[in-house]
Design a protein around this motif. Structure first.
Motif, mmCIF file in Angstrom:
data_model
loop_
_atom_site.group_PDB
_atom_site.id
_atom_site.type_symbol
_atom_site.label_atom_id
_atom_site.label_comp_id
_atom_site.label_asym_id
_atom_site.label_seq_id
_atom_site.Cartn_x
_atom_site.Cartn_y
_atom_site.Cartn_z
ATOM 1 N N GLY A 380 0.818 -1.225 0.000
ATOM 2 C CA GLY A 380 0.000 0.000 0.000
ATOM 3 C C GLY A 380 0.848 1.270 0.000
ATOM 4 O O GLY A 380 0.310 2.370 -0.129
ATOM 5 N N ALA A 381 2.173 1.149 0.130
ATOM 6 C CA ALA A 381 3.028 2.345 0.255
ATOM 7 C C ALA A 381 2.846 3.297 -0.932
ATOM 8 O O ALA A 381 2.723 2.855 -2.076
ATOM 9 C CB ALA A 381 4.486 1.928 0.350
ATOM 10 N N PRO A 382 2.825 4.626 -0.648
ATOM 11 C CA PRO A 382 2.646 5.609 -1.726
ATOM 12 C C PRO A 382 3.876 5.707 -2.619
ATOM 13 O O PRO A 382 5.008 5.655 -2.138
ATOM 14 C CB PRO A 382 2.446 6.920 -0.952
ATOM 15 N N LEU A 383 3.654 5.889 -3.919
ATOM 16 C CA LEU A 383 4.751 5.962 -4.891
ATOM 17 C C LEU A 383 4.524 7.149 -5.829
ATOM 18 O O LEU A 383 3.388 7.630 -5.971
ATOM 19 C CB LEU A 383 4.788 4.681 -5.736
ATOM 20 N N GLY A 384 5.610 7.589 -6.490
ATOM 21 C CA GLY A 384 5.489 8.669 -7.482
ATOM 22 C C GLY A 384 5.199 10.004 -6.820
ATOM 23 O O GLY A 384 5.670 10.299 -5.726
ATOM 24 N N ALA A 385 4.399 10.814 -7.522
ATOM 25 C CA ALA A 385 4.068 12.149 -7.011
ATOM 26 C C ALA A 385 3.156 12.030 -5.789
ATOM 27 O O ALA A 385 2.406 11.064 -5.657
ATOM 28 C CB ALA A 385 3.360 12.946 -8.096
ATOM 29 N N ARG A 386 3.216 13.019 -4.905
ATOM 30 C CA ARG A 386 2.243 13.107 -3.800
ATOM 31 C C ARG A 386 1.243 14.183 -4.211
ATOM 32 O O ARG A 386 1.515 14.987 -5.087
ATOM 33 C CB ARG A 386 2.923 13.491 -2.483
ATOM 34 N N ALA A 387 0.104 14.240 -3.545
ATOM 35 C CA ALA A 387 -0.924 15.231 -3.902
ATOM 36 C C ALA A 387 -1.204 15.186 -5.394
ATOM 37 O O ALA A 387 -1.081 16.167 -6.113
ATOM 38 C CB ALA A 387 -0.481 16.639 -3.479
ATOM 39 N N PHE A 388 -1.530 13.996 -5.866
ATOM 40 C CA PHE A 388 -1.749 13.791 -7.295
ATOM 41 C C PHE A 388 -3.222 14.002 -7.616
ATOM 42 O O PHE A 388 -4.110 13.446 -6.955
ATOM 43 C CB PHE A 388 -1.301 12.383 -7.678
ATOM 44 N N GLY A 389 -3.491 14.785 -8.665
ATOM 45 C CA GLY A 389 -4.847 15.238 -8.984
ATOM 46 C C GLY A 389 -5.914 14.161 -9.077
ATOM 47 O O GLY A 389 -6.907 14.180 -8.353
ATOM 48 N N TRP A 390 -5.743 13.190 -10.005
ATOM 49 C CA TRP A 390 -6.887 12.294 -10.213
ATOM 50 C C TRP A 390 -7.112 11.349 -9.045
ATOM 51 O O TRP A 390 -8.222 10.846 -8.880
ATOM 52 C CB TRP A 390 -6.842 11.608 -11.566
ATOM 53 N N SER A 391 -6.064 11.105 -8.212
ATOM 54 C CA SER A 391 -6.287 10.258 -7.033
ATOM 55 C C SER A 391 -7.300 10.953 -6.119
ATOM 56 O O SER A 391 -8.200 10.312 -5.559
ATOM 57 C CB SER A 391 -4.978 10.003 -6.277
ATOM 58 N N ALA A 392 -7.143 12.286 -5.975
ATOM 59 C CA ALA A 392 -8.082 13.043 -5.137
ATOM 60 C C ALA A 392 -9.446 13.157 -5.817
ATOM 61 O O ALA A 392 -10.496 12.938 -5.195
ATOM 62 C CB ALA A 392 -7.508 14.432 -4.868
ATOM 63 N N ALA A 393 -9.440 13.461 -7.114
ATOM 64 C CA ALA A 393 -10.697 13.714 -7.831
ATOM 65 C C ALA A 393 -11.595 12.475 -7.811
ATOM 66 O O ALA A 393 -12.806 12.567 -7.558
ATOM 67 C CB ALA A 393 -10.388 14.127 -9.270
ATOM 68 N N LEU A 394 -11.012 11.326 -8.069
ATOM 69 C CA LEU A 394 -11.848 10.118 -8.155
ATOM 70 C C LEU A 394 -12.259 9.635 -6.764
ATOM 71 O O LEU A 394 -13.315 9.009 -6.603
ATOM 72 C CB LEU A 394 -11.135 9.035 -8.970
ATOM 73 N N THR A 395 -11.478 9.966 -5.752
ATOM 74 C CA THR A 395 -11.908 9.685 -4.378
ATOM 75 C C THR A 395 -13.150 10.524 -4.056
ATOM 76 O O THR A 395 -14.116 10.031 -3.460
ATOM 77 C CB THR A 395 -10.774 10.005 -3.378
ATOM 78 N N LEU A 396 -13.113 11.789 -4.475
ATOM 79 C CA LEU A 396 -14.288 12.647 -4.251
ATOM 80 C C LEU A 396 -15.517 12.067 -4.953
ATOM 81 O O LEU A 396 -16.626 12.065 -4.404
ATOM 82 C CB LEU A 396 -14.031 14.063 -4.798
ATOM 83 N N ASP A 397 -15.314 11.562 -6.156
ATOM 84 C CA ASP A 397 -16.428 10.967 -6.898
ATOM 85 C C ASP A 397 -17.007 9.791 -6.107
ATOM 86 O O ASP A 397 -18.229 9.692 -5.920
ATOM 87 C CB ASP A 397 -15.928 10.493 -8.271
ATOM 88 N N ILE A 398 -16.126 8.928 -5.615
ATOM 89 C CA ILE A 398 -16.593 7.752 -4.859
ATOM 90 C C ILE A 398 -17.326 8.202 -3.594
ATOM 91 O O ILE A 398 -18.409 7.710 -3.275
ATOM 92 C CB ILE A 398 -15.394 6.831 -4.513
ATOM 93 N N LEU A 399 -16.751 9.174 -2.894
ATOM 94 C CA LEU A 399 -17.386 9.634 -1.644
ATOM 95 C C LEU A 399 -18.768 10.226 -1.918
ATOM 96 O O LEU A 399 -19.732 9.927 -1.207
ATOM 97 C CB LEU A 399 -16.512 10.675 -0.951
ATOM 98 N N ALA A 400 -18.873 11.029 -2.970
ATOM 99 C CA ALA A 400 -20.167 11.668 -3.274
ATOM 100 C C ALA A 400 -21.204 10.615 -3.646
ATOM 101 O O ALA A 400 -22.372 10.713 -3.281
ATOM 102 C CB ALA A 400 -20.002 12.673 -4.406
#
Ligand code: 9WN
Length: 406
Positions: A380-400
């Protein structure tokens, strides 16, 4: 107004990122979501292509930039056809917000969208124009499926499906020392190799020299073909909601055409949808999550059964559940970019089929490790960029959607 995928690693506007970002924006502001798509389509070429990067404000922190591409305004290749699908998801958020069961200009006006009818129809026309480009310029054998002219075009840059075709590209004398990405991540092994980059750059040069034609790389991709079929189907539905009946008919027909054409990429022996090199004719099954995408379409029962079993055997059961390469494959690499790690967008696509698993998985990953670009699917460890756009955007979609339980 537009959103960059990551300030540090990707400081420009990227095409399929903006599609996912629009979905995220729609959970808080539908008008802003449309602006995200509109700003992307401002960069559409006359031939219909949506460039995969728009160089809006010149910066030095990303390579390759405009000089290498040979184009001031944008890159010269495209990205997966996800714009119809993204627009449909955006519109669904408008309906959710007002508790409507369908979407029309009135619903959009209620959530604060200005000139809804005109703006949606204009976006639909641009999306249809883009689909026309893909069908004309990314189908060298006339299969009605989608091929990829550069690994970056697929969004899955160093996916193992490109290895063989990339080895055929002449990289003699190509220099990748201009790369700016490797020291922006914790460990350079999370990024593609220099050899792969030399291939990417050789292709950029070849495309530039061919006056922005497709160049010497053409591999049919079941993933890109599936996304075009989904995007055409979305385009068809939206067009009929907004009274564009002729466009709706055309899009529906094309969605059916791509869906049935995709069966040409089914290989009975491998029991899989395969990647086909248009130049050599070579076909190859790939143990990757992208090969599971036809499950999102109406495919024959027998193929569906095999792919569903493959999910159980090779993809489910690791911490991340949706690794980009099957955990049973020798090629599985939990650290390196598109060669094993889990990506939120790839997982999110499977929500219509595995809703609980996807929601649980994504929400747990981001709660524990933040909105990383990708994740080690074992730890589960985070890789690549942090604060990455679509990771946040699609989480918002799932939450909504979870909150409203659609
Ligand atoms: C090359 C922006 C993009 C994503 C791709 C991802 C990565 C670029 C890079 O970043 O690719 O286009 O420089 O590595 O692979 O899917 O769109 O987030």
């Amino acid at each position: 107004m537009y959103t960059v995928p990551s300030n540090r690693l990707y400081p420009y506007q990227w095409a399929w990122d903006s599609a996912f970002l629009a979905i995220g924006w729609a959970t808080v502001n539908v008008d802003r979501a449309l602006v995200e798509l509109e700003s992307l389509f401002e960069g559409q070429w006359e031939d219909g292509r949506i460039p995969h990067i728009l160089f809006r404000e010149r910066v030095d922190s990303y390579y390759p930039g405009p000089d290498v591409w040979g184009c001031e305004r944008s890159s010269t290749i495209t990205n997966p056809a996800v714009f119809g699908l993204a627009l449909e998801r955006v519109l669904e958020h408008a309906a959710l917000r007002v508790g409507a069961t369908s979407v029309d200009a009135k619903v959009l006006a209620e959530v604060g969208v200005t000139r809804p009818q005109e703006r949606i129809v204009s976006l639909l026309r641009r999306i249809e124009h883009f689909h026309g480009f893909v069908r004309r310029s990314r189908d060298p054998l006339g299969l009605h499926c989608v091929s990829c002219a550069h690994p970056w075009e697929s969004g899955r840059d160093n996916c193992i499906a490109w290895d063989e075709a990339l080895r055929e590209v002449d990289i003699d004398g190509v220099d990748a020392s201009g790369r700016r990405d490797k020291d922006k991540v914790d460990d350079p092994r999370q990024r593609p190799t220099d050899e792969a980059y030399r291939g990417y750059l050789a292709l950029v040069a070849a495309i530039r020299e061919s006056n922005f034609g497709p160049g010497p790389f053409a591999v049919y991709d079941p993933f890109l073909s599936t996304l075009l079929a989904l995007s055409e189907a979305s385009l068809g539905r939206i067009a009929s909601w907004f009274g564009e009946d002729a466009m709706a008919d055309r899009a529906r027909e094309r969605a059916e055409e791509v869906t049935s054409a995709l069966q040409q990429l089914w290989d009975d022996e491998a029991e899989a949808y395969v990647w086909k090199n248009a130049r050599t004719g070579a076909k190859k099954a790939q143990p990757i999550l992208a090969a599971q995408f036809p499950l999102l379409l109406e495919i024959p029962r027998s193929a569906r059964n095999v792919l569903e079993e493959r999910f159980q055997a090779g993809f489910f059961g690791v911490a991340g559940d949706f690794p980009t390469v099957s955990r049973n494959s020798e090629s599985f690499d939990p650290l390196c970019y598109w060669r094993g790690p889990q990506w939120i967008n790839m997982t999110w696509f499977f929500r219509p089929l595995y809703r609980e698993r996807v929601d649980e998985n994504v929400l747990k990953l981001v709660a524990e490790h933040g909105f990383a670009e990708y994740f080690n699917p074992v730890s589960g460890a985070p890789l690549g960029a942090r604060a990455f756009g679509w990771s946040a955007a699609l989480t918002l979609d799932i939450l909504a959607r979870t909150a409203d339980s659609p």
